[in-house]
Design a protein around this motif. Structure first.
Motif: not given
Ligand code: GDP
Ligand code: FO1
Length: 310
Positions: A37-38, A141-148, A166-173, A243-245
């Motif tokens: 559901t992310a 799911t928030t993707l941290m991109t070069r455009q923000g 560049e990075r992936i964040i799962f807020s609330g997880l 992006a997740a390594g």
């Protein structure tokens, strides 16, 4: 624990393709599908759950099996009228699809949890298989991109999946609790099937809910790769894995998923570890049934002759 019961972890494309056959091979009442559901988003006042909806529509036999989102043959009158009137809608919502969003959101507005609302809609659609959200707590799911930073849907639909991630964040997880249905299935199931879904954005959040990975320790875990040789069958999995390594191949899939008892990869895969090889292309129902029979055999302890790397 029921020896025949199966918990399936799913996103919204690869695993739904497999579910078509799985429900013909497994007793529907023994199967629970726990869905990511992310990627959910409130749009025009209603909660849109793309992965849950694709799973439900597929199992109800009304899904669009060309695009793997929305309802087959749906119209888009409301969406186009909204755009003409100067409004905006990130996802093109079909009219019938929107009706389900309104129904579910009204149930939530009346005080029900997402799980309760989904269960009502599931029964109204005549779906016999258990379908549960991974959690009733919101995860984004928030993707941290070069455009923000971008919500997954802003990245995938709004920006065509082009910005470099560049990075992936799962807020609330970190605070999310498994849904009651997922907790029940984790107790009842002897086997867990990780479907051929994006290991970062679809399976990652489900396995990332605190406590879930731990509960897989006493299960037989079967994972179906979303890769055909060195490339994913579709979508942004390779880029998001990097992006997740993780390496953008079956080794990366295996690293991201963790312990797997039976890792099923394509015949072309260069995965060096223990695995089983079979054609993973799911084009029509018969491909799906064939793969489902293969999985059923694994659950029943059959050892296919093409096991390598042990
Ligand atoms: P999403 O929620 O729409 O991203 O869908 P999923 O995460 O459920 O599925 C996306 C993954 O499905 C992609 O990484 C694809 O490679 C994989 N996929 C699509 N079609 C097939 C197929 O026919 N066979 C297999 N094994 N994987 C597939
Ligand atoms: N994907 C698109 O590429 N374009 C769309 O306009 C679009 C609309 C849409 C509406 C409802 C829905 O449930 C899914 C929809 N999707 C659309 C698919 C979705 O954005 C993603 O593919 C999934 O979130 C990935 O799981």
């Amino acid at each position: 624990m029921n020896p025949n019961s199966l918990l399936v972890l799913s996103g919204g494309t690869g695993t739904p393709k497999l579910l078509r056959g799985l429900v013909e091979v497994f007793e529907p009442s023994c199967v629970t599908v726990a869905v990511n559901t992310a990627e959910d988003m409130w749009i025009s006042g209603n909660l849109v759950c793309p992965d849950l909806d694709t799973v439900l529509y597929t199992l109800a036999g009304i899904g669009d099996e060309q695009r793997w989102w929305g309802i087959a043959g749906d119209s888009f009158i409301t969406h186009h009228e909204l755009l003409k009137a100067g409004g905006q809608e990130l996802l093109a919502l079909g009219d019938r699809d929107r009706a389900f969003h309104i129904r579910r959101s009204n149930l939530i507005r009346s005080g029900l949890t997402l799980s309760q609302a989904v269960d009502i809609v599931r029964r109204e659609l005549g779906v016999m298989v258990g379908v549960v959200p991974m959690s009733d707590d919101p995860v984004a799911t928030t993707l941290m991109t070069r455009q923000g930073p971008m919500h997954f849907q802003e990245y995938w639909i709004g920006s065509g999946g082009r910005p470099e991630v560049e990075r992936i964040i799962f807020s609330g997880l970190d605070q999310a609790r498994p849904s009651p249905g997922l907790i029940r299935a984790l107790s009842a199931s002897r086997a867990v099937l990780i479907g051929p879904s994006n290991p970062v954005t679809s399976i990652g959040p489900i396995l990332g809910i605190p406590g879930v990975r731990d509960r897989l320790k006493d299960k037989t875990v079967i994972a179906i790769s979303p890769f055909c040789g060195d490339r994913p069958f579709s979508g942004p999995a390779a880029r998001l894995m990097q992006a997740a390594g993780a390496a953008p191949n079956d080794s990366g899939v295996s690293d991201l998923l963790g312990r797997i008892d039976h890792f099923v990869v394509s015949p072309e895969s260069r995965y060096p570890g223990p695995c089983l090889r079979t054609d993973l292309t799911i084009t029509d129902r018969s491909d799906s049934v064939r793969l489902a029979r293969f999985i059923h055999g694994l659950m029943m302890g059959e050892q296919p002759s093409d096991r390598t790397g042990d």
